[in-house]
Design a protein around this motif. Structure first.
Motif, PDB file in Angstrom:
ATOM      1  N   ALA A 168      75.961 -96.368  74.389  1.00  0.00           N
ATOM      2  CA  ALA A 168      74.881 -96.927  75.191  1.00  0.00           C
ATOM      3  C   ALA A 168      74.175 -95.820  75.974  1.00  0.00           C
ATOM      4  CB  ALA A 168      75.408 -97.982  76.153  1.00  0.00           C
ATOM      5  N   VAL A 169      74.977 -94.915  76.550  1.00  0.00           N
ATOM      6  CA  VAL A 169      74.397 -93.851  77.367  1.00  0.00           C
ATOM      7  C   VAL A 169      73.560 -92.906  76.496  1.00  0.00           C
ATOM      8  CG1 VAL A 169      74.945 -91.831  78.771  1.00  0.00           C
ATOM      9  CG2 VAL A 169      76.154 -93.989  79.131  1.00  0.00           C
ATOM     10  N   SER A 170      74.102 -92.514  75.310  1.00  0.00           N
ATOM     11  CA  SER A 170      73.345 -91.597  74.457  1.00  0.00           C
ATOM     12  C   SER A 170      72.028 -92.233  74.045  1.00  0.00           C
ATOM     13  CB  SER A 170      74.114 -91.225  73.189  1.00  0.00           C
ATOM     14  OG  SER A 170      75.474 -91.337  73.387  1.00  0.00           O
ATOM     15  N   ASP A 171      72.091 -93.538  73.694  1.00  0.00           N
ATOM     16  CA  ASP A 171      70.869 -94.262  73.321  1.00  0.00           C
ATOM     17  C   ASP A 171      69.840 -94.151  74.428  1.00  0.00           C
ATOM     18  OD1 ASP A 171      71.938 -94.886  70.960  1.00  0.00           O
ATOM     19  OD2 ASP A 171      72.179 -97.047  71.342  1.00  0.00           O
ATOM     20  N   ALA A 172      70.311 -94.413  75.650  1.00  0.00           N
ATOM     21  CA  ALA A 172      69.395 -94.437  76.786  1.00  0.00           C
ATOM     22  C   ALA A 172      68.808 -93.052  77.012  1.00  0.00           C
ATOM     23  CB  ALA A 172      70.122 -94.912  78.040  1.00  0.00           C
ATOM     24  N   ILE A 173      69.660 -92.026  76.900  1.00  0.00           N
ATOM     25  CA  ILE A 173      69.194 -90.660  77.148  1.00  0.00           C
ATOM     26  C   ILE A 173      68.200 -90.214  76.074  1.00  0.00           C
ATOM     27  CG2 ILE A 173      69.925 -88.238  77.222  1.00  0.00           C
ATOM     28  CD1 ILE A 173      72.473 -89.284  78.610  1.00  0.00           C
ATOM     29  N   ALA A 174      68.502 -90.599  74.816  1.00  0.00           N
ATOM     30  CA  ALA A 174      67.627 -90.225  73.717  1.00  0.00           C
ATOM     31  C   ALA A 174      66.218 -90.741  73.945  1.00  0.00           C
ATOM     32  CB  ALA A 174      68.183 -90.777  72.408  1.00  0.00           C
ATOM     33  N   GLU A 175      66.094 -91.868  74.645  1.00  0.00           N
ATOM     34  CA  GLU A 175      64.770 -92.451  74.856  1.00  0.00           C
ATOM     35  C   GLU A 175      64.011 -91.763  75.981  1.00  0.00           C
ATOM     36  OE1 GLU A 175      65.329 -96.640  75.318  1.00  0.00           O
ATOM     37  OE2 GLU A 175      66.173 -96.816  73.301  1.00  0.00           O
ATOM     38  N   THR A 176      64.713 -91.056  76.844  1.00  0.00           N
ATOM     39  CA  THR A 176      64.010 -90.403  77.945  1.00  0.00           C
ATOM     40  C   THR A 176      63.864 -88.907  77.655  1.00  0.00           C
ATOM     41  OG1 THR A 176      66.049 -89.963  79.109  1.00  0.00           O
ATOM     42  CG2 THR A 176      64.913 -92.019  79.649  1.00  0.00           C
ATOM     43  N   ASN A 177      63.007 -88.272  78.400  1.00  0.00           N
ATOM     44  CA  ASN A 177      62.803 -86.851  78.214  1.00  0.00           C
ATOM     45  C   ASN A 177      63.498 -86.019  79.280  1.00  0.00           C
ATOM     46  OD1 ASN A 177      61.170 -87.479  76.047  1.00  0.00           O
ATOM     47  ND2 ASN A 177      59.384 -87.736  77.403  1.00  0.00           N
ATOM     48  N   ALA A 178      63.973 -86.681  80.301  1.00  0.00           N
ATOM     49  CA  ALA A 178      64.542 -85.964  81.447  1.00  0.00           C
ATOM     50  C   ALA A 178      65.844 -85.256  81.060  1.00  0.00           C
ATOM     51  CB  ALA A 178      64.797 -86.927  82.593  1.00  0.00           C
ATOM     52  N   GLN A 179      66.153 -84.210  81.767  1.00  0.00           N
ATOM     53  CA  GLN A 179      67.406 -83.488  81.566  1.00  0.00           C
ATOM     54  C   GLN A 179      68.505 -84.142  82.393  1.00  0.00           C
ATOM     55  OE1 GLN A 179      68.661 -80.745  79.967  1.00  0.00           O
ATOM     56  NE2 GLN A 179      66.868 -80.600  78.644  1.00  0.00           N
ATOM     57  N   VAL A 180      69.558 -84.564  81.734  1.00  0.00           N
ATOM     58  CA  VAL A 180      70.642 -85.198  82.498  1.00  0.00           C
ATOM     59  C   VAL A 180      72.000 -84.761  81.985  1.00  0.00           C
ATOM     60  CG1 VAL A 180      69.535 -87.283  83.371  1.00  0.00           C
ATOM     61  CG2 VAL A 180      70.300 -87.176  81.004  1.00  0.00           C
ATOM     62  N   ASP A 181      72.991 -84.914  82.884  1.00  0.00           N
ATOM     63  CA  ASP A 181      74.370 -84.638  82.494  1.00  0.00           C
ATOM     64  C   ASP A 181      74.970 -85.895  81.888  1.00  0.00           C
ATOM     65  OD1 ASP A 181      76.987 -84.105  82.174  1.00  0.00           O
ATOM     66  OD2 ASP A 181      77.268 -83.226  84.185  1.00  0.00           O
ATOM     67  N   GLU A 182      75.216 -85.835  80.582  1.00  0.00           N
ATOM     68  CA  GLU A 182      75.636 -87.050  79.870  1.00  0.00           C
ATOM     69  C   GLU A 182      76.965 -87.608  80.388  1.00  0.00           C
ATOM     70  OE1 GLU A 182      76.129 -88.180  75.237  1.00  0.00           O
ATOM     71  OE2 GLU A 182      74.560 -86.765  75.776  1.00  0.00           O
ATOM     72  N   ILE A 183      77.913 -86.713  80.620  1.00  0.00           N
ATOM     73  CA  ILE A 183      79.256 -87.175  80.985  1.00  0.00           C
ATOM     74  C   ILE A 183      79.260 -87.829  82.361  1.00  0.00           C
ATOM     75  CG2 ILE A 183      81.628 -86.407  81.436  1.00  0.00           C
ATOM     76  CD1 ILE A 183      81.081 -84.218  79.334  1.00  0.00           C
ATOM     77  N   GLU A 184      78.505 -87.185  83.274  1.00  0.00           N
ATOM     78  CA  GLU A 184      78.464 -87.735  84.637  1.00  0.00           C
ATOM     79  C   GLU A 184      77.922 -89.152  84.636  1.00  0.00           C
ATOM     80  OE1 GLU A 184      76.303 -86.623  88.729  1.00  0.00           O
ATOM     81  OE2 GLU A 184      76.858 -84.919  87.447  1.00  0.00           O
ATOM     82  N   ILE A 185      76.818 -89.324  83.891  1.00  0.00           N
ATOM     83  CA  ILE A 185      76.208 -90.657  83.836  1.00  0.00           C
ATOM     84  C   ILE A 185      77.153 -91.654  83.186  1.00  0.00           C
ATOM     85  CG2 ILE A 185      74.395 -91.971  82.710  1.00  0.00           C
ATOM     86  CD1 ILE A 185      72.484 -90.014  83.552  1.00  0.00           C
ATOM     87  N   GLU A 186      77.851 -91.206  82.187  1.00  0.00           N
ATOM     88  CA  GLU A 186      78.783 -92.086  81.501  1.00  0.00           C
ATOM     89  C   GLU A 186      79.816 -92.644  82.490  1.00  0.00           C
ATOM     90  OE1 GLU A 186      79.649 -90.528  77.515  1.00  0.00           O
ATOM     91  OE2 GLU A 186      81.642 -91.349  77.894  1.00  0.00           O
ATOM     92  N   GLN A 187      80.358 -91.736  83.300  1.00  0.00           N
ATOM     93  CA  GLN A 187      81.361 -92.185  84.285  1.00  0.00           C
ATOM     94  C   GLN A 187      80.765 -93.176  85.268  1.00  0.00           C
ATOM     95  OE1 GLN A 187      82.709 -88.486  85.849  1.00  0.00           O
ATOM     96  NE2 GLN A 187      84.471 -88.368  84.455  1.00  0.00           N
ATOM     97  N   LEU A 188      79.576 -92.827  85.732  1.00  0.00           N
ATOM     98  CA  LEU A 188      78.914 -93.689  86.711  1.00  0.00           C
ATOM     99  C   LEU A 188      78.703 -95.097  86.154  1.00  0.00           C
ATOM    100  CD1 LEU A 188      76.267 -91.512  88.523  1.00  0.00           C
ATOM    101  CD2 LEU A 188      77.683 -93.280  89.570  1.00  0.00           C
ATOM    102  N   VAL A 189      78.173 -95.121  84.928  1.00  0.00           N
ATOM    103  CA  VAL A 189      77.884 -96.420  84.311  1.00  0.00           C
ATOM    104  C   VAL A 189      79.154 -97.229  84.135  1.00  0.00           C
ATOM    105  CG1 VAL A 189      77.126 -97.510  82.181  1.00  0.00           C
ATOM    106  CG2 VAL A 189      75.784 -95.665  83.175  1.00  0.00           C
TER     107      VAL A 189
END
Lengths: 233, 220, 238, 117
Positions: free
Chosen positions: D37-58
């Protein structure tokens, strides 16, 4: 045998009101049952008139099983109790007409007129019974009970609270009906009047009945004395 | 051990088994999740309520035919227990309804006919206490019969009025087998509990009668 | 034949008693009108605009009023029988309990119908239902009223069928009226429900909206007439 | 009889409560689901984000929400079964008490009668 009751028992829940009671009556007999208040007189009369079912026992009236075929027996009964068993809002004429019709009587108008005449209510035939004096209501009750000329008359305390005219009427009527071969059962605690009209006497105490004597075998004084003694226990 | 005690013990054991099966064995239903577990006891209580009032109905008929005090006592006792089961139905029902439909009450046919029946038989108990000794048996038997005749009419009228929110009877048969087992066991357990209460309460009534008889004898 | 005549005499007696004390009829009509008025004050003076809502209001007021009036009438009728042992007097004539039942049902039914024929138009007028009716319905107003009275009659018959038995029982208790209503109200639930549905449907569309509700009324009346007819003997004879 | 009933009632409560706690299912969200779910969401945006951090948060947030919902459901369930237990226990205890009293009075009457004789 006009009436034959045997082993009549009546229980209200845990309370035994009548206990294995036997009673019989021939045509032309007047049976007087003496008993104090609460001895079960009213219950007994209600059972004999088939208005109340006994808990156990048998009752034959005019050779018919009165417990099985109450509806067939009832038209041969006349009942006089402390209630009028009629509608006080209606007039004596209307009441007698209604009950006469339900009894299926012929020549009803004449019969009503005769009866009202006898109980001296003809002038008030079309007034509602509600407005009558106590004595007049009692006379009306007698007329109502006799409208169908019943073969068996049951009286519950017929002398209590009667005025003189009504008392005379009851006494006269009892003699008259007896002479015509009707059977009469009456309950009372008035020994004098009970002795006067009765031909056989019973005591009813604590739900149990006891035959005392025929009229020829006992005098009023002996009867009263014995009754007093029983009451004291 | 008397028969009553045996049935009491059986029903207690079965109740424990039922609780175990309901909470640990039956699978979680997917739309209502844990709340669905209310269903097992709610619906079983409703069944028992109809059973109890049905027993009142039958024994009232028997009383009018045979005039044995036994039947009258059973009718009285069964009515009383039915009312207790009714309390269960009408308190767990709203809890379920509140979660499922976000309302405390809905006019669903089975619930409505149970409620009408319940109210009728509360009237039955009030009437009984108001009647004199010599009349109360016959009169309450008459009411016990009339009250039950109302059920099918109420049921069908409410069904048309407000078509079922409850899962209807056919879907119950399609439940997963673990849920079916849980439902059957809780139903059996509550029926046994009803039977136990019936016998226990019947005995109480007998003792009461005995007591009154002796007291009356003493007074004389 | 004898049976019909006996029932006829009993009905005659009941009606004579009901109308002899004229205060009774007056009292019960005044009572009903007052109940209607109270609802009018409570919801008025501006009633719901929508025809459907107005119809529902009228139906609830009508059936609620009839229920209360019916309970008073039943209670009164059996009070007369119980007082002075009049019912025992009737029983002593050897008349069948089922004749007593039928005569009671018919006489109370007639009495209540008389009341309802008077109260229904008054209610419709007070709630201002007639003026908001669609033109097509206003054109055939008498026919509509007749149908309405017909529905009310079937409902009243069902009410009397079960009410006679229940008040025959409750008249022997200390708190007659309150006990009668506690027992009778749940029992007459289908009557009030189906009767009110039919009334709403009649007032809004002029038809019964299918046969279902009227059949509920008819089935209810028949079921309870039959069962009460059989059970009344136990109420009278014990 | 009375004592046995009390014990039954108490055991019923303990058992129901214990089973209830045991039977709670932990709220589970698989790691795979979250990462997809997180990768899908990130792929749609252009912003630079830390994937793992967001994963934990979600995951944290989702689990928290689900647990809160479960708590609400369990509240309904607990109250329903608590009421059932309460009603039956109260009725059974009431019956037992009534019968005990009646029995006592009956015994007393019997002994009174025997004394009189």
């Amino acid at each position: 045998m006009l009436l034959q009751a045997s082993q009549i028992t009546k229980r209200f829940g845990h309370r035994m009101v009548l206990n294995a009671l036997d009673l019989s009556l021939q045509p032309g007999e007047v049976v007087t049952i003496f008993g104090p208040n609460g001895a079960g007189k009213t219950t007994l009369i209600q059972i004999l008139s088939t208005l109340l079912k006994p808990t156990s026992g048998t009752l034959q009236i005019g050779g018919i099983n009165a417990l099985e075929e109450a509806l067939r027996v009832r038209p041969s009964l006349g009942l006089i109790v402390h209630e009028p068993l009629a509608y006080l809002e209606l007039s004596p004429y209307e009441n007698l007409k209604l009950f006469g019709r339900l009894y299926g009587l012929n020549g009803l108008e004449q019969r009503i007129a005769d009866l009202l005449d006898e109980v001296q209510l003809t002038p008030y035939a079309h007034e509602p019974v509600r407005i009558f004096s106590r004595g007049m209501i009692q006379r009306f009750m007698i007329a109502k009970a006799l409208i169908h000329d019943p073969a068996l008359l049951l009286f519950d305390e017929p002398f209590s609270g009667l005025d003189l005219a009504a008392k005379q009427l009851v006494l006269k009527r009892i003699d008259h009906e007896r002479a015509r071969g009707k059977g009469i059962i009456l309950t009372t605690h008035n020994t004098e009047l009970g002795y006067h009209v009765g031909s056989r006497f019973h005591f009813l105490l604590n739900g149990q009945i006891e035959t005392v004597a025929e009229k020829e075998d006992i005098g009023l004084e002996t009867l009263s004395r014995e009754y007093e003694e029983r009451l004291k226990g | 051990m008397t028969r009553t005690q045996l049935i009491g013990l059986l029903s207690a054991i079965l109740l424990f088994v039922a609780i175990y099966v309901v909470f640990s064995f039956a699978e979680i239903e997917m739309t209502m999740l844990e709340v669905q577990k209310i269903f097992y006891f709610h619906i079983s209580s409703a069944f028992t309520l109809f059973l109890a009032f049905g027993v009142t109905f039958i024994s009232s008929i028997l009383y009018l035919i045979k005039r044995r005090d036994k039947h009258d006592t059973i009718a009285l006792v069964s009515t009383e227990i039915g009312i207790v089961f009714g309390v269960v139905v009408f308190t767990t029902g709203p809890i379920w309804a509140r979660y499922a439909w976000n309302t405390w009450w809905n006019w669903e046919p089975r619930l409505t006919s149970a409620l009408i029946l319940w109210l009728t038989y509360i009237g039955y108990l009030i009437l009984r206490s108001a009647l004199a000794e010599e009349k109360k048996r016959v009169y309450s038997a008459v009411l016990g019969i009339i009250g039950f005749l109302n059920v099918p009419i109420v049921y069908f009228s409410v069904e048309l009025w407000q078509g079922g929110l409850h899962p209807d009877t056919s879907t119950k048969m399609n439940l997963p087998s673990t849920m079916q087992i849980a439902w059957l066991i809780s139903w059996l357990a509550l029926t046994l509990l009803y039977l136990f209460l019936l016998m226990f309460r019947y005995r109480t009534e007998q003792i009461k009668l005995e007591l009154e008889t002796i007291q009356h004898q003493q007074m004389n | 034949m004898e049976a019909f005549r006996q029932i006829g005499w009993l009905i005659h007696k009941d009606l004579a008693l009901q109308f002899r004390t004229k205060d009774m009829l007056a009292l019960i009509i005044v009572f009903s009108v007052l109940v209607v008025l109270i609802f009018c004050f409570a919801f008025g003076p501006i009633f719901p605009e929508q025809l459907e809502e107005r119809g529902k209001l009228a139906a609830s007021v009508l059936w609620g009023t009839f229920l209360f009036a019916g309970i008073i009438a039943l209670n009164r009728s059996f009070d007369i029988e119980r007082m002075n042992g009049a019912l025992h007097g009737l029983r002593l004539t050897g008349v069948d309990a089922s004749y007593l039942y039928l005569s009671k049902v018919v006489s109370i039914f007639l009495f209540l119908m008389l009341l309802e024929v008077v109260v229904t138009p008054i209610t419709l007028q007070f709630l201002d239902v007639l003026t908001v009716l669609p033109v097509a319905l206003q054109a055939q107003l008498p026919w509509l009223l007749l149908k309405l009275i017909g529905v009310i009659a079937i409902g009243t018959l069902g009410f009397c069928a079960v009410g006679v038995v229940v008040s025959g029982i409750s008249t022997n208790t200390p708190g007659k009226e309150s006990l009668l209503s506690v027992i009778l109200l749940p029992l007459t639930f289908p009557v009030v429900m189906a009767g009110a549905k039919c009334t709403v449907s009649l007032l809004t569309t002029g038809g019964l909206g299918g046969n279902f509700w009227i059949s509920v009324l008819v089935v209810y009346s028949l079921v309870f007439l039959a069962s009460s007819y059989l059970l009344f003997e136990f109420v009278v004879e014990g | 009889m009375h004592k046995g009933l009390w014990i039954t009632v108490l055991i019923a409560f303990a058992l129901f409560f214990g089973l209830f706690i045991l039977s709670q299912i932990p709220v589970a969200i698989t790691q795979d689901e979250v990462s997809i779910a997180v990768s899908d969401a990130i792929a749609e945006t252009n912003a630079q984000v830390d994937e793992i951090e967001i994963e934990q948060l979600v995951t944290q947030k989702a689990v928290g929400k689900l647990e809160a919902r479960q708590k609400k459901r369990l509240k309904f369930l607990v109250s329903a079964y608590f009421i059932i237990w309460l009603i039956f226990s109260l009725y059974a205890l009431h019956l037992a008490k009534m019968q005990n009293q009646l029995c006592k009075r009956l015994e007393q009457l019997h002994s009174d009668l025997q004394q009189k004789r």
